[in-house]
Design an enzyme around this catalytic site. Sequence first.
Site, PDB file in Angstrom:
ATOM      1  N   GLU A 193      14.514   4.020  -4.657  1.00  0.00           N
ATOM      2  CA  GLU A 193      14.581   2.563  -4.405  1.00  0.00           C
ATOM      3  C   GLU A 193      14.889   1.805  -5.696  1.00  0.00           C
ATOM      4  OE1 GLU A 193      11.350   1.085  -1.942  1.00  0.00           O
ATOM      5  OE2 GLU A 193      12.029   2.319  -0.274  1.00  0.00           O
ATOM      6  N   GLU A 318      12.971   8.386   3.564  1.00  0.00           N
ATOM      7  CA  GLU A 318      11.757   7.657   3.956  1.00  0.00           C
ATOM      8  C   GLU A 318      12.026   6.985   5.294  1.00  0.00           C
ATOM      9  OE1 GLU A 318       9.776   5.176   1.042  1.00  0.00           O
ATOM     10  OE2 GLU A 318      10.336   6.538  -0.582  1.00  0.00           O
TER      11      GLU A 318
HETATM   12  O1  AHR Z   1       6.239   5.016   1.426  1.00  0.00           O
HETATM   13  C1  AHR Z   1       5.705   3.924   0.747  1.00  0.00           C
HETATM   14  C2  AHR Z   1       6.702   3.236  -0.174  1.00  0.00           C
HETATM   15  O2  AHR Z   1       7.727   2.688   0.597  1.00  0.00           O
HETATM   16  C3  AHR Z   1       7.438   4.122  -1.144  1.00  0.00           C
HETATM   17  O3  AHR Z   1       6.709   4.358  -2.294  1.00  0.00           O
HETATM   18  C4  AHR Z   1       8.661   3.338  -1.441  1.00  0.00           C
HETATM   19  O4  AHR Z   1       9.751   4.146  -1.791  1.00  0.00           O
HETATM   20  C5  AHR Z   1       8.892   2.542  -0.174  1.00  0.00           C
HETATM   21  O5  AHR Z   1       9.100   1.207  -0.426  1.00  0.00           O
END
Ligand code: AHR
Length: 532
Positions: A193, A318
Amino acid sequence: MKVKLLTIVMAVGFALSLNAQNKMSLNADQGQYQISKHIYGHFSEHLGRCIYEGYWVGEDSPIPNTRGIRNDVVKALRDIKIPNLRWPGGCFADEYHWMDGIGPRDQRKKMVNTHWGGVVEDNSFGTHEFLDLCEQLGTEPYICGNVGSGTVQEMAQWIEYITFDGESPMANLRRANGREEPWKVTFWGVGNENWGCGGNMTAEFYADQYQQFATYCRNFSGNRLYRIAGGANSFDYNWTEVLMQKAANRMQGLSLHYYTRPALSEAQGGSRAATVFDEADYYGVIRNAYRMDELLTRHSTIMDRYDPDKRIGLVVDEWGTWYSVEPGTNPGFLYQQNSLRDAIVAGISLNTFNKHCDRVSMAQIAQTINVLQSVILTDKEKMLLTPTYWVFHMMQVHQDATMLPIQVISNKIQLPPQLVQTTAGRGQGGQQAAREIDAISVSASRDQSGKVHVTLVNCDLNNAQTVDCDLGSFMAKKVTGKILTSAKIQDHNTFDNPNTVNVKDFSDAKISGSKLTIQLPSKSIVQLELTL
Ligand code: AHR
């Protein structure tokens, strides 16, 4: 007046599906792409009680463990054949300095986990412990390196430390820390991110950074890295465009993050809680889960222009539901319960990845234990398996199978008026959202022994759905099935009642000639196996 009338009609008719038969054609002879097992991957971060308490209890714990790692958790994850595990973050990855987590545990540096609750991270779980965990799980490690606050040298040395078998400063340091043989690590993330917690970079700046870091991500001693560039936040198509334009030559994978969040805010009468929600909240979440298809289609379309041969995989590293934390828990720990609603979201999402397996090479649910859409929850020595776990259990049959294209004409569910009148909600694209969704979501595959597996999700809260499936030339003789459902959509497993939502045998699928008829109960996930 007209508007009022329309609202009344919609209010009466909402969440109703016209209950005609759903139609489906299975093209068993048209399989072209493999569903990579890595689509069924997991993500575990130094966040809340995921690593500590979730996996790591330490060697002296009364909880049964192997070298500090919980045995019950390892067994449960082996049972779903977890193919890869992403670590150490998430946002934590771009603050993590790997050298703090090696050497004698009592001498490791302590740090503050500023992203997640401001707690002390004592680094007792580091590189050796993570790779031991992967060996115990029989899974492939996916390590995410630090771009945001790290250096090119630090990342290069981490790879050398783990994978180099010759004489070198890092390989020797590894040996001094007790590991003679190098490990194999294929999946390597270059930041996380980086448009946000990983450095707040522009796409152009990150693409340049990526090129620089990736140059020094070397292949040592026969180890071949699959380098994954930090990808877009959900609907940010410009990020994918810029990364493909500027850095495609040096990447094997490009990541994408998308969380399914509630559509209705509290101000709009919605609930952001994991187990306390009504029909409108339910359908808001399901509608947002369906948007994964749009995301994969549009990001893939951009990638196709630069990479028509599909060399570069789209890595959804994710995904999952994100609600308010459970009352009384640390807001920075992201601990949420997991209901049958989450199982429906998991079924839709995994079906969507299966269908896009020509481009989607990996996916990781966030996160494995005690954080967001977990498959396992723990409370000291107790452990429970969530409804989402059971979806992974049923759908593991698709791992490395050949995806079978399937045409579906689904009944539609008309959505509640308060959903139709809102946009999709925070983090969900901000557009005027759809008025109706498909009642059923389906994917199918054929495994190496010739068995065909079909996953069907009935999202309809109130109606069973009948599905007529044309099997074409696949002359199946036998069908068996499993089902995950429960009396209420809010049902979930607790430490006192861990089996409220559990898999049962399913016998409402019948074959007659080339026709398969399935009766799907409301709010259910059904896994079928067809044999000749
Ligand atoms: O999964 C929780 C958080 O969500 C992670 O650390 C991040 O990459 C995303 O914003």
